[in-house]
Enzyme design. Structure first.
Site, PDB file in Angstrom:
ATOM      1  N   ASN A 210       0.854  -1.203   0.000  1.00  0.00           N
ATOM      2  CA  ASN A 210       0.000   0.000   0.000  1.00  0.00           C
ATOM      3  C   ASN A 210       0.882   1.243   0.000  1.00  0.00           C
ATOM      4  OD1 ASN A 210       0.556   0.792   2.839  1.00  0.00           O
ATOM      5  ND2 ASN A 210      -0.369  -1.214   3.218  1.00  0.00           N
ATOM      6  N   ASP A 280      -3.983  -6.873   5.209  1.00  0.00           N
ATOM      7  CA  ASP A 280      -4.885  -7.813   5.895  1.00  0.00           C
ATOM      8  C   ASP A 280      -4.749  -9.229   5.341  1.00  0.00           C
ATOM      9  OD1 ASP A 280      -6.104  -6.098   7.767  1.00  0.00           O
ATOM     10  OD2 ASP A 280      -7.228  -5.160   6.138  1.00  0.00           O
ATOM     11  N   LYS A 290       8.598 -16.914 -10.923  1.00  0.00           N
ATOM     12  CA  LYS A 290       7.774 -15.811 -11.428  1.00  0.00           C
ATOM     13  C   LYS A 290       6.514 -16.354 -12.093  1.00  0.00           C
ATOM     14  CE  LYS A 290       8.022 -11.841 -14.433  1.00  0.00           C
ATOM     15  NZ  LYS A 290       8.718 -11.229 -15.540  1.00  0.00           N
ATOM     16  N   ILE A 308      -2.401  -7.773  14.134  1.00  0.00           N
ATOM     17  CA  ILE A 308      -1.295  -7.615  15.085  1.00  0.00           C
ATOM     18  C   ILE A 308      -1.733  -6.859  16.336  1.00  0.00           C
ATOM     19  CG2 ILE A 308       1.018  -6.636  15.390  1.00  0.00           C
ATOM     20  CD1 ILE A 308       1.336  -6.923  12.293  1.00  0.00           C
ATOM     21  N   PHE A 325      -4.482   3.185  14.682  1.00  0.00           N
ATOM     22  CA  PHE A 325      -4.862   4.163  13.666  1.00  0.00           C
ATOM     23  C   PHE A 325      -5.984   3.551  12.839  1.00  0.00           C
ATOM     24  CE2 PHE A 325      -2.110   7.933  13.016  1.00  0.00           C
ATOM     25  CZ  PHE A 325      -1.273   7.777  14.097  1.00  0.00           C
ATOM     26  N   LYS A 339     -13.676   0.078  15.250  1.00  0.00           N
ATOM     27  CA  LYS A 339     -12.365  -0.598  15.319  1.00  0.00           C
ATOM     28  C   LYS A 339     -11.817  -0.552  16.743  1.00  0.00           C
ATOM     29  CE  LYS A 339     -10.783  -0.395  10.649  1.00  0.00           C
ATOM     30  NZ  LYS A 339     -10.159   0.337   9.593  1.00  0.00           N
ATOM     31  N   LYS A 343     -11.054  -4.066  18.419  1.00  0.00           N
ATOM     32  CA  LYS A 343      -9.642  -4.404  18.637  1.00  0.00           C
ATOM     33  C   LYS A 343      -9.217  -4.194  20.087  1.00  0.00           C
ATOM     34  CE  LYS A 343      -8.450  -3.464  13.810  1.00  0.00           C
ATOM     35  NZ  LYS A 343      -7.330  -3.912  12.997  1.00  0.00           N
TER      36      LYS A 343
HETATM   37  O1  PMT Z   1       2.897   6.102   6.565  1.00  0.00           O
HETATM   38  P1  PMT Z   1       2.286   7.415   6.119  1.00  0.00           P
HETATM   39  O2  PMT Z   1       2.457   7.645   4.628  1.00  0.00           O
HETATM   40  O3  PMT Z   1       2.774   8.580   6.946  1.00  0.00           O
HETATM   41  O4  PMT Z   1       0.705   7.329   6.339  1.00  0.00           O
HETATM   42  C1  PMT Z   1       0.187   7.185   7.620  1.00  0.00           C
HETATM   43  C2  PMT Z   1      -0.993   6.216   7.639  1.00  0.00           C
HETATM   44  C3  PMT Z   1      -2.142   6.806   6.817  1.00  0.00           C
HETATM   45  C4  PMT Z   1      -0.589   4.859   7.082  1.00  0.00           C
HETATM   46  C5  PMT Z   1      -1.378   6.038   9.146  1.00  0.00           C
HETATM   47  O5  PMT Z   1      -1.655   7.284   9.677  1.00  0.00           O
HETATM   48  C6  PMT Z   1      -2.544   5.087   9.305  1.00  0.00           C
HETATM   49  O6  PMT Z   1      -3.708   5.441   9.201  1.00  0.00           O
HETATM   50  N1  PMT Z   1      -2.206   3.801   9.627  1.00  0.00           N
HETATM   51  C7  PMT Z   1      -3.208   2.728   9.757  1.00  0.00           C
HETATM   52  C8  PMT Z   1      -3.628   2.298   8.406  1.00  0.00           C
HETATM   53  C9  PMT Z   1      -4.463   1.048   8.459  1.00  0.00           C
HETATM   54  O7  PMT Z   1      -4.040   0.051   7.981  1.00  0.00           O
HETATM   55  O8  PMT Z   1      -5.589   1.158   9.088  1.00  0.00           O
HETATM   56  P2  PMT Z   1      -6.584  -0.132   9.319  1.00  0.00           P
HETATM   57  O9  PMT Z   1      -7.880   0.515   9.513  1.00  0.00           O
HETATM   58  O10 PMT Z   1      -6.468  -1.127   8.248  1.00  0.00           O
HETATM   59  O11 PMT Z   1      -6.049  -0.791  10.653  1.00  0.00           O
HETATM   60  C10 PMT Z   1      -6.504  -0.396  11.946  1.00  0.00           C
HETATM   61  C11 PMT Z   1      -5.430  -0.644  12.969  1.00  0.00           C
HETATM   62  O12 PMT Z   1      -5.126  -2.039  13.040  1.00  0.00           O
HETATM   63  C12 PMT Z   1      -4.110   0.061  12.691  1.00  0.00           C
HETATM   64  O13 PMT Z   1      -3.597   0.470  13.922  1.00  0.00           O
HETATM   65  C13 PMT Z   1      -3.235  -1.036  12.075  1.00  0.00           C
HETATM   66  O14 PMT Z   1      -1.862  -0.822  12.305  1.00  0.00           O
HETATM   67  C14 PMT Z   1      -3.756  -2.280  12.795  1.00  0.00           C
HETATM   68  N2  PMT Z   1      -3.676  -3.527  12.029  1.00  0.00           N
HETATM   69  C15 PMT Z   1      -4.379  -3.687  10.876  1.00  0.00           C
HETATM   70  C16 PMT Z   1      -4.346  -4.890  10.219  1.00  0.00           C
HETATM   71  C17 PMT Z   1      -3.547  -5.937  10.743  1.00  0.00           C
HETATM   72  N3  PMT Z   1      -3.468  -7.106  10.130  1.00  0.00           N
HETATM   73  N4  PMT Z   1      -2.851  -5.750  11.867  1.00  0.00           N
HETATM   74  C18 PMT Z   1      -2.899  -4.561  12.529  1.00  0.00           C
HETATM   75  O15 PMT Z   1      -2.233  -4.387  13.560  1.00  0.00           O
END
Ligand code: PMT
Length: 416
Positions: A210, A280, A290, A308, A325, A339, A343
């Site tokens: 991403n 995810d 390949k 995580i 986040f 969330k 979580k």
């Molecule tokens: O890196 P930059 O370019 O500065 O951009 C910052 C950002 C936009 C990436 C950052 O601010 C941000 O929003 N990060 C979370 C992005 C995200 O994947 O959000 P999510 O809604 O999918 O996940 C929610 C939370 O679960 C997050 O804290 C994520 O780290 C965590 N997560 C998600 C999936 C997973 N398999 N394991 C996780 O721990």
């Protein structure tokens, strides 16, 4: 807070209707123990009288560059040297243009050039003027020079328009300045932060990933280290330098990030921040060679990666404060709160990634802090400034009895 005690702050007021809000800002800063001096542009004096701001600040207001009596007392160079922070608020579009151009034809711009102190600008203008490419270029030039941007905020404007352009609230401006002078409140505490994207290989040459640049997470790690924390930054593949005093653990995939997090929270941890954009899903099977083009379509079988942050939150060694986040493109607050609950997090920082100017890969961000008490917007600002604000808020939000209290006690015994 309280980091503003005995700090010298100059507010440069330029000519916008929001100039009246500076009265409240002065009150707040003085309430924190700061000394405040005011410079007013000619335009500002059309909105608020110097006498008003003199009465509130307790110092004569500075208005002229070439004023013999002023230059004998506190001239522009002395003012510039006196300041621990210089804030231009409200900063009109014209003031931003003049600061970006490095002009020095009045007291405000000259002092901004002459001060070694950090410079902040809190823009306020009509929403269309804020959107104009000329203003955006000026803002970027200022950011590139290390100037911190506070806001503007969104809402109804004095001219009747609705949009981004309102001066941030005085309390938000005070919080941004205050966060710039970090306390060492995290001394002896551990903070673990995830940052950047993950890469999920499909074959030896391709992967799913991403747009995360890691900027947000690296800024958070820097702010945590500056606040005295033993900081571990678990980062996906990015091209950023490691902030000073931060221990960096490089990973590629979500599984590797998961393993690193499990290892690093074994030691008692005060704050865990998941800013990484973790994939995810990963390929069920990584092709050893390949993948060749056959047919018009290709079906990939993907399997779920571990969540995580949820696993960290549910583990026996759950850090005292769990901050996630949420990157959303719609229903920002509702999805972030969902969330947070799903979580088991204390706080979720919600960012709207449908906008190109904030979120992924930008130098600035605008987020909402979502916790059990509700939510509030933190106006647009640089990621480095936002990180300081978020770390200051985390410190204020940390529970009385932290998971790492015992660890700290053992450390101080070792030190003695
Ligand atoms: O890196 P930059 O370019 O500065 O951009 C910052 C950002 C936009 C990436 C950052 O601010 C941000 O929003 N990060 C979370 C992005 C995200 O994947 O959000 P999510 O809604 O999918 O996940 C929610 C939370 O679960 C997050 O804290 C994520 O780290 C965590 N997560 C998600 C999936 C997973 N398999 N394991 C996780 O721990």
């Amino acid at each position: 807070m309280g980091h503003l005690h005995n700090r010298n702050i100059i507010i440069g007021v330029t000519g916008g209707i929001a100039a009246y809000k500076i009265a409240e800002l002065i009150r707040l800063l003085r309430g924190d123990g700061a000394a405040v001096r005011i410079i007013m542009s000619r335009g500002a004096q059309a909105f608020v009288t110097p006498l008003t701001l003199q009465s509130l600040s307790g110092f004569p207001v500075h208005t002229e560059l070439l004023d013999e009596t002023a230059e004998m007392g506190m001239g522009h160079i002395e003012l510039a040297r006196w300041a621990d922070a210089f804030i231009v608020a409200p900063a009109t579009a014209d003031a931003l243009a003049r600061l970006a151009a490095g002009r020095a034809d009045d007291l405000l711009t000259t002092t901004a050039l002459a001060t070694p102190a950090p410079v902040f600008v809190a823009p306020a203008m009509n929403q269309q003027m804020w959107k104009n490419a000329a203003t955006a270029t000026n803002i970027q030039r200022l950011i590139d020079r290390g100037v911190e941007i506070i806001g503007p905020s969104a809402g109804e404007q004095a001219c009747g328009d609705v949009g981004l352009g309102r001066l941030s609230e005085p309390a938000q401006i005070r919080a941004a300045i205050s966060a710039h002078f970090p306390s060492r409140a995290l001394e002896g505490r551990r903070v673990v932060i995830t940052a950047g994207p993950t890469r999920e290989p499909l074959d030896p040459v391709r992967y799913i990933s991403n747009h995360s640049s890691g900027k947000m997470g690296f800024a958070l790690a820097q702010a945590a280290a500056e606040a005295g924390a033993e900081t571990v930054l678990i980062s996906g593949p990015v091209t950023l330098d490691t902030p000073e005093g931060v221990t960096r653990v490089n990973v590629d995939t979500a599984l590797q990030m998961h393993e690193a997090c499990v290892q690093h929270i074994k030691k008692p941890t005060a704050i865990f921040i998941g800013s990484a954009a973790v994939a995810d899903y990963r390929a069920e099977v990584e092709a050893p060679q390949k993948i060749k083009k056959v047919g018009d379509t290709l079906t990939l079988n993907l399997t779920r990666n571990p969540d995580i942050i949820t696993e960290v939150a549910r583990s026996a060694s759950r850090p005292s404060l769990m901050v996630g986040f949420a990157a959303e493109t719609e229903h920002l607050i509702d999805h972030a709160e969902a969330k947070r609950l799903a979580k088991q997090l204390d706080v979720v920082i919600a960012n709207d990634v449908s906008r190109a100017d904030i979120g992924f890969n930008s130098d600035v961000n605008m987020v909402s802090w979502v916790d059990s008490m509700g939510h509030d917007v933190i106006p647009i600002t640089t990621k480095r400034n936002l990180a300081k604000l978020l770390i200051a808020r985390c410190i204020a939000r940390m529970p009385q009895n932290c998971a790492d209290d015992e660890h700290r006690a053992t450390q101080s015994e070792d030190d003695s």
